[in-house]
Design a protein around this motif. Sequence first.
Motif, PDB file in Angstrom:
ATOM      1  N   CYS A 145     -23.719 -31.891   8.855  1.00 46.73           N
ATOM      2  CA  CYS A 145     -23.596 -33.105   9.663  1.00 46.73           C
ATOM      3  C   CYS A 145     -22.430 -32.989  10.640  1.00 46.73           C
ATOM      4  O   CYS A 145     -22.362 -33.737  11.631  1.00 46.73           O
ATOM      5  N   GLU A 146     -21.502 -32.062  10.386  1.00 46.76           N
ATOM      6  CA  GLU A 146     -20.373 -31.848  11.279  1.00 46.76           C
ATOM      7  C   GLU A 146     -20.521 -30.579  12.111  1.00 46.76           C
ATOM      8  O   GLU A 146     -19.713 -30.334  13.013  1.00 46.76           O
ATOM      9  N   THR A 147     -21.509 -29.764  11.814  1.00 46.26           N
ATOM     10  CA  THR A 147     -21.701 -28.504  12.539  1.00 46.26           C
ATOM     11  C   THR A 147     -22.302 -28.769  13.915  1.00 46.26           C
ATOM     12  O   THR A 147     -23.177 -29.626  14.068  1.00 46.26           O
ATOM     13  N   ASP A 148     -21.843 -28.033  14.918  1.00 48.38           N
ATOM     14  CA  ASP A 148     -22.286 -28.273  16.292  1.00 48.38           C
ATOM     15  C   ASP A 148     -23.740 -27.864  16.520  1.00 48.38           C
ATOM     16  O   ASP A 148     -24.440 -28.503  17.302  1.00 48.38           O
ATOM     17  N   HIS A 149     -24.196 -26.799  15.859  1.00 53.97           N
ATOM     18  CA  HIS A 149     -25.587 -26.362  16.047  1.00 53.97           C
ATOM     19  C   HIS A 149     -25.999 -25.514  14.858  1.00 53.97           C
ATOM     20  O   HIS A 149     -25.165 -24.876  14.194  1.00 53.97           O
ATOM     21  N   SER A 150     -27.299 -25.515  14.589  1.00 54.24           N
ATOM     22  CA  SER A 150     -27.854 -24.722  13.487  1.00 54.24           C
ATOM     23  C   SER A 150     -28.947 -23.799  14.009  1.00 54.24           C
ATOM     24  O   SER A 150     -29.581 -24.084  15.027  1.00 54.24           O
ATOM     25  N   ILE A 151     -29.144 -22.699  13.283  1.00 51.95           N
ATOM     26  CA  ILE A 151     -30.144 -21.697  13.654  1.00 51.95           C
ATOM     27  C   ILE A 151     -30.990 -21.387  12.426  1.00 51.95           C
ATOM     28  O   ILE A 151     -30.457 -21.232  11.322  1.00 51.95           O
ATOM     29  N   SER A 152     -32.294 -21.294  12.616  1.00 45.97           N
ATOM     30  CA  SER A 152     -33.209 -20.859  11.562  1.00 45.97           C
ATOM     31  C   SER A 152     -33.916 -19.588  12.019  1.00 45.97           C
ATOM     32  O   SER A 152     -34.072 -19.345  13.220  1.00 45.97           O
ATOM     33  N   VAL A 153     -34.356 -18.791  11.048  1.00 46.91           N
ATOM     34  CA  VAL A 153     -34.968 -17.509  11.376  1.00 46.91           C
ATOM     35  C   VAL A 153     -36.479 -17.607  11.549  1.00 46.91           C
ATOM     36  O   VAL A 153     -37.126 -16.620  11.890  1.00 46.91           O
ATOM     37  N   SER A 154     -37.048 -18.791  11.301  1.00 49.22           N
ATOM     38  CA  SER A 154     -38.481 -19.004  11.508  1.00 49.22           C
ATOM     39  C   SER A 154     -38.724 -20.501  11.676  1.00 49.22           C
ATOM     40  O   SER A 154     -37.863 -21.327  11.360  1.00 49.22           O
ATOM     41  N   HIS A 155     -39.910 -20.851  12.169  1.00 45.91           N
ATOM     42  CA  HIS A 155     -40.246 -22.266  12.359  1.00 45.91           C
ATOM     43  C   HIS A 155     -40.415 -22.986  11.026  1.00 45.91           C
ATOM     44  O   HIS A 155     -40.083 -24.177  10.912  1.00 45.91           O
TER      45      HIS A 155
END
Length: 446
Positions: A145-155
Amino acid sequence: MVNICLICDFFYPCLGGVEMHIFQLGLCLIERGHKVIVITHKYQGRSGVRYMTNGLKVYYCPFIPAIQTVVLFTYIGTLPLFRQILLREEIHIVHSHAATSYLGGELLLHAKSMGFKTVFTDHSLFAFNDAASFHVNKILKYILCETDHSISVSHVSKENLSMRASLDPREISVIPNAVDCNKFTPNPQKRYPLNKINIVVICRMTYRKGVDLLVDVLQIICKQHPEVYFIIGGDGPKKRILEDTIQRYHLQNQTELLGSVPSHQVKDVLNRGHIFLNTSLTEAFCIAIVEAASCGLCVVSTNVGGIKEVLPQNMVLYANPTPSDICDKITLAIPLSKNFQVYQQHELVKQMYSWEQVAERTEKVYYQILQKSNQTLLKRFKDCFSNGQIYGLYLMILLILDLVFLVILDILQPNQRIQKSVIFNQVYKKQKEKFGDHSFKSEQNI
């Protein structure tokens, strides 16, 4: 140039998808002109500061793993050391990997309190109905909730992460893993034993990797197809079950257990086979099947998680996670593997995946979040209370402790680089007033 800190409990000398992702991403970001460091805990025989390929700097911090390769969530205990590293290296962005890395979660919280930009990459899928996943998801929700952006390795992983951490899907980017196809080249001449259909399995011997499925498949296939020879690499808690099955059903003549396979030998093991078998019960993105496809093997894999996004259907036979369906797909793959176009498949995979593309897309995320303004303290308190009245109050107390300890550390251990800059500016101003502009032209002259 951006100064980037990659952090995770999982890193070299351990070998796996997360470890290789961090290593390859770091190297490619360095090649693109950025400064990259890695923070992890100490391993047996590795502690302190080490330099790897292309000058990748790794901090093996003096924290002892509690369970396998994961340290305990101490929160305040790691703050003094992390603060010193981030300030010394003049970091701009802190990038954590893997939801089960509590070391990475701690540093994301500390980094946000110190005003750094933060990014998180999720590599796994988690359920909602078991105790372990429940607690991981609760902690992850607070951290992200405090992280600026998130990344996932698949949809599929993106959808899973969005529900687990209550994130806006627009704040999650999908950047897949990759493989260095130049290191995974086909060589059919290395196939042995000869006059056999060699099935290669390389995975961690854990429940999530479907070792229990593999045990059942092994019995059925060896009985139905005497010409099949299994080459199995990997280590873990489920390895004993595999060894007992081989002894009980007398499958020694059709199986070969290699144990843990070093990363530089994976290609040689893959080139021994005709078919690669993956029996995972859950996967966000399976690098192993991409490596196998790059080496020209016919791939048979369970159709779970985000695996279907990894390779097209003409490169892999998908099976349901049941012994009978997996055996049926292996039976179909045996005649196909005899005349498989290994070199053509390698070229196709080479066009699909590269670490340079992953680094380029990750770099765009970095530039995007650097333009954002930091969250206010009031917004951070509201995010804490959004996790519930009791748990939210506990999280707010942790946040206050974090901020208080940072103030104390700023008094006891001032940032020497900031002090040096302030002193230089004062000296420069006095010299300029006394002698003019020519006495001090740049900081490099001091």
